[in-house]
Design an enzyme around this catalytic site. Sequence first.
Site, short mmCIF file in Angstrom:
data_model
loop_
_atom_site.label_atom_id
_atom_site.label_comp_id
_atom_site.label_asym_id
_atom_site.label_seq_id
_atom_site.Cartn_x
_atom_site.Cartn_y
_atom_site.Cartn_z
N HIS A 1 0.83 -1.20 0.00
CA HIS A 1 0.00 0.00 0.00
C HIS A 1 0.87 1.25 0.00
CE1 HIS A 1 -4.01 1.64 1.77
NE2 HIS A 1 -3.41 2.56 1.03
N LEU B 1 2.73 6.38 -4.69
CA LEU B 1 3.95 6.87 -5.32
C LEU B 1 3.72 8.17 -6.09
CD1 LEU B 1 5.63 3.54 -6.53
CD2 LEU B 1 6.31 5.00 -4.62
N ASP C 1 -8.72 2.76 -3.66
CA ASP C 1 -8.21 3.36 -2.42
C ASP C 1 -8.11 4.89 -2.47
OD1 ASP C 1 -7.04 3.29 0.25
OD2 ASP C 1 -5.25 4.00 -0.77
N HIS D 1 -10.88 0.22 0.59
CA HIS D 1 -10.75 1.28 1.59
C HIS D 1 -12.14 1.41 2.20
CE1 HIS D 1 -9.54 5.64 2.69
NE2 HIS D 1 -10.73 5.41 3.22
N ASP E 1 0.49 2.59 3.81
CA ASP E 1 -0.36 3.71 3.35
C ASP E 1 0.51 4.97 3.23
OD1 ASP E 1 -2.50 5.12 2.42
OD2 ASP E 1 -3.52 5.29 4.35
#
Length: 434
Positions: free
Chosen positions: A60, A63, A151, A178, A304
């Site tokens: 998770h 980027l 997400d 999510h 995350d």
Amino acid sequence: MTDVLIAGGTVIHHDATERADVLIRDGRVADIAPSLARPAGAHVIDADGCWVGPGFVDLHTHLREPGREEAETVASGARAAAVGGYSAVVAMPNTEPAIDSAMVAQFVLDRGRDALVEVAVAGAITVGRQGTHLAPIADMAALGVRLFTDDGTGVQDPLILRRALTYARPLGVTLAEHCEDEALAAGGVMNEGHVSSRLGLSGRPALAEELMVMRDIELVRLTGCPMHFLHLSTARSIDLVRKARADGLPVTCEVAPHHLFFDESVCEHYDALFKVHPPLRTRGDVDALQAALRQGDVDAVATDHAPHAPELKDLPFDDAPPGMLGLEHAASITRGVMGDDPIGFFRALSRGPAAIAHLRARDERPRHTAHGGDVAVGEDANLVVFDAADTYRVERHGLQSRAHNTPYDGLELTGRARALVVRGIPRLDQGQLT
Ligand code: DOR
């Protein structure tokens, strides 16, 4: 390719530990024995007093490329991952544009080819993550994408999610949710409770997460398609997953390091560094997440990692975007929770997440190697050397990430990666990128 000798460490297998040296040749583990001779010209990594195990895998990671390169790029995020001890990361699809087509997925995969660690991609479930039309999941799966998620938000419409699960099942891919019911969480910026009331901030109730976990478990029961629950943050969410698993349903879950470490009280100074979705919860929730991780009821710690540019994160609490960095410190936080249980530690940071992300098999994804497996002769050499006793102070301006929004700034943490080998190449040694 230069031989690499990891000398003097304790190898952490999935069910045992062993004092042994590890020789790496041509990208694979070539030998493991209590004391190996140093081959001429070999790069020797001093692992004295360290745990040697499969490189960490982050399920998770945001980027931010394409679209938000001022906050992070594939290259800078991969550097942060290498410092954190990760040999592979899964790039989340809430980019701009979203990773909702084979073309954008291929773009990120191509960027990942030159990165320090392996970069896998998660595709969006719906077009533009808008929750209304299914994205071309099969096209992305053909490129090796194995995890799909919207997400940033969950799929709000149960009919769309039911269709996605039905469609995904024969493809052998996993959907990741999510969980926050946006109608119930609407306008909230921190956990709903007496702290939010006192601060005058609007709340996101625990129930917004738990209702969606309940709903999704029932949709898994209906369709039989595997589901992974991202960043669960409440005691009850974990209990729901426990019960679903006891019913034999194919569900897995992760927790994020910040939910294992901070409770909602850190929002008291209105510092948006601590704004995150789902929000930091109560001390009771933190304790329950920690206990569940130690018991093996949580399949993975996943960062995350959510870089944001300073001009956004410095906004007032209500206006700043949610999210915080994680890659460079998640292993220290996990070490703090797991104590002296290296087997559980590697289960949470490597073996568990690699299985969920389908990164265990060498050939499943084109041009990728295997992660999170056994430390055994013949296996791909994606390995981390972790010094569980190394105590250090976090300095937000000394990070590899482009962004600085770490919630751990100034804190003293214990345990960090000393060295990392990716595809047989040392990427980190003595705590420094090579
Ligand atoms: O706080 C969060 N930030 N939660 C998410 O799910 C997304 C992330 C982001 O992308 O910034």
